[in-house]
Motif scaffolding. Structure first.
Motif, PDB file in Angstrom:
ATOM      1  N   LYS A  30       0.827  -1.211   0.000  1.00  0.00           N
ATOM      2  CA  LYS A  30       0.000   0.000   0.000  1.00  0.00           C
ATOM      3  C   LYS A  30       0.858   1.255   0.000  1.00  0.00           C
ATOM      4  N   LYS A  34       0.721   4.159  -2.819  1.00  0.00           N
ATOM      5  CA  LYS A  34       0.452   5.552  -2.438  1.00  0.00           C
ATOM      6  C   LYS A  34       1.599   6.462  -2.863  1.00  0.00           C
ATOM      7  N   LEU A  78      -5.401   0.274  -4.941  1.00  0.00           N
ATOM      8  CA  LEU A  78      -5.467   0.576  -3.506  1.00  0.00           C
ATOM      9  C   LEU A  78      -6.802   0.146  -2.907  1.00  0.00           C
TER      10      LEU A  78
END
Length: 499
Positions: A30, A34, A78
């Motif tokens: 993640k 990001k 995501l």
């Protein structure tokens, strides 16, 4: 960024990073996704500038085809990562008494991505998203033919991503060849079939699985769109107002929309320098003059009276590719088939949007992937002949077909083969995360986008568990006829249970 001189050491460090489990953690995956999302936002202007410098792409085209699609893919990854990482239960036969099983995706390991120059950010970051989401350590080799874009990737990815697990190696053919000497757990390549064969040959030494995103000559079939269609009535339930959809009432409107979509799929897709760009058109002989006139008008609407002055069409990537395209037009018979355009500006690497009607089928322009703003129209006696024409050539990455004839549409699906087939539009299948993107035969092997990217860089591991409490005694030697009969009964029970 990876160092060519220290490649062996860098790759071993990356393998060790993977072995330690760093990349397998959901939190790591993640954080990297990001980081990429932040890069796309903070470096948007740098990306625009690099695409303008390398390819002459207008910033709106750059956003449409690269920044927008990559950002969408990152948000999808995501939002979906937890579900993608979760294993799923598998049904077992009754003979596997007191057993359970599941299928769990696991990362492959250290993977290598070769990207292409025509969409240098999209074709680098789309597979990178899948590789990271799947938990791999990743090496990216961007194309040296788009150096400004390669520099943006090399300079910024280490700032936003884990440089121990994700590295960029810049350079030309020598760097690519050196990378191929090493063992990888997966190689993902986007480019030409010629280089794809070299990639596959090198991968065979280590039995490395390969995904090849190639291309080929993507045809567009344009039916004459007859006037026998019926108007469609749409009701607005809020105020009970009936709206007549004129698009399906006037054939001329359909033809104009079809032509606009065909042309943006050729000249508006990096000036035709795209693996899924329209390569050539198939149309009925009696409809071709109408089609050509509509194209001439639409080209003027899109790119003005003098397309050379527009900023809405990309330039050819370099002089070598420019000369290749120029040579396609050198054949006197090919040159004689030009009905619009044809002007060349070598100094500015510009080729005017060009339409040709019935160039020789044995000419290079009809046997090689064009990858540029040259659009041949091949005329047929009847549009149904397009099926045989398409089948006489290598399987395309995409087939596009404009028709309202449902019977013909079904035949196109059942009687042709391609990576994808799209009716009444072009290229938009590329942005659909829920559809697999990839070729078949000469146009490639493997698929990606959305969950398919995650799957491409994952191994689906079968995991079974069995109780020690009981067993079928007749599964063990010594053998006799009674055990055979019992085994037959057990397997037949499971077989019948399937229906």
């Amino acid at each position: 960024m990876g160092s060519f001189g220290n490649m062996e050491r860098d790759l071993e460090n990356m393998r060790e990073c993977f072995r330690q489990g760093r990349t397998k953690e959901a939190t790591w995956r993640k954080s990297q996704l990001k980081g990429l999302l932040t890069l796309m936002k903070e470096k948007e202007q740098d990306i625009f500038k690099a695409l303008q410098e390398d390819l002459g792409k207008h910033y709106i085209e750059a956003f449409r085809d690269e920044i927008g699609t990559v950002t969408k893919s990152l948000n999808t990854a995501l939002e979906s990562l937890k579900g993608w990482m979760s294993g799923r239960k598998a049904k077992l036969p009754k003979i596997a008494l007191l057993s359970t099983a599941e299928i769990v995706p696991e990362p492959l390991g250290l993977v290598l991505i070769f990207s292409s120059w025509n969409f240098p950010f999209g074709l680098s970051l789309e597979p990178l998203i899948g590789a990271i989401a799947a938990g791999n350590a990743v090496v990216l080799k961007p194309s040296e033919l788009s150096p400004a874009c390669a520099s943006v990737l090399a300079n910024n990815l280490p700032r936003y991503l884990d440089r121990k697990a994700v590295k960029v190696f810049q350079g030309g053919q020598a760097v690519g060849e050196e990378l191929l000497q090493h063992k990888w757990d997966k190689i993902f390549f986007t480019g030409s079939a010629r280089v794809g064969r070299l990639i596959m040959s090198a991968a065979a030494k280590h039995l490395t699985p390969v995904t090849l995103e190639l291309g080929g000559k993507c045809p567009v079939v344009v039916d004459s769109l007859p006037s026998s269609w019926e108007a469609k009535a749409n009701f607005n339930l809020n105020n009970d107002v009936m709206v007549i959809c004129l698009f399906d009432f006037f054939p001329t409107a359909n033809q104009k929309v079809a032509v606009k979509r065909v042309l943006v799929g050729k000249f508006g897709a990096c000036a035709g320098q795209a693996c899924i760009a329209v390569d050539y058109v198939l149309a009925e002989k009696n409809f071709a003059p109408t089609l050509v006139e509509l194209m001439k008008v639409t080209i003027k609407e899109m790119f003005g009276e003098n397309p050379k002055e527009t900023s809405s069409i990309s330039r050819i990537i370099n002089k070598g590719h420019f000369l290749r395209l120029k040579n396609l037009l050198k054949d006197p018979k090919v040159e004689a088939s030009i009905v619009h355009g044809g002007s060349l500006d070598e100094d500015n690497l510009f080729i005017e949007p060009t339409i040709l009607v019935d160039p020789p089928l044995e000419a290079a322009i009809m046997t090689e992937e064009i990858f540029g703003p040259l659009l041949p129209i091949i005329t047929l006696e009847k549009i149904e002949d397009s099926v045989q024409f398409i089948n006489s050539r290598s399987k395309a990455l995409a087939i596009y077909c404009f028709t309202k004839n449902k019977s013909f549409e079904r035949r196109m699906v059942s009687d042709t083969s391609s990576g994808s087939i799209l009716f009444n539009d072009v290229i938009i299948q590329y942005i659909a995360d829920t559809l697999p993107f990839g070729g078949v035969g000469e146009s490639g092997t493997g698929r990606y986008h959305g969950k398919f990217s995650f799957d491409t860089f994952s191994h689906e591991r079968a995991i079974g568990r069995r109780s020690l409490l009981t067993d079928f005694w007749f599964r063990f030697p010594p053998w006799n006829i009674h055990k055979l009969l019992l085994l037959e009964s057990a397997y037949n029970l499971d077989y019948l249970d399937c229906f």
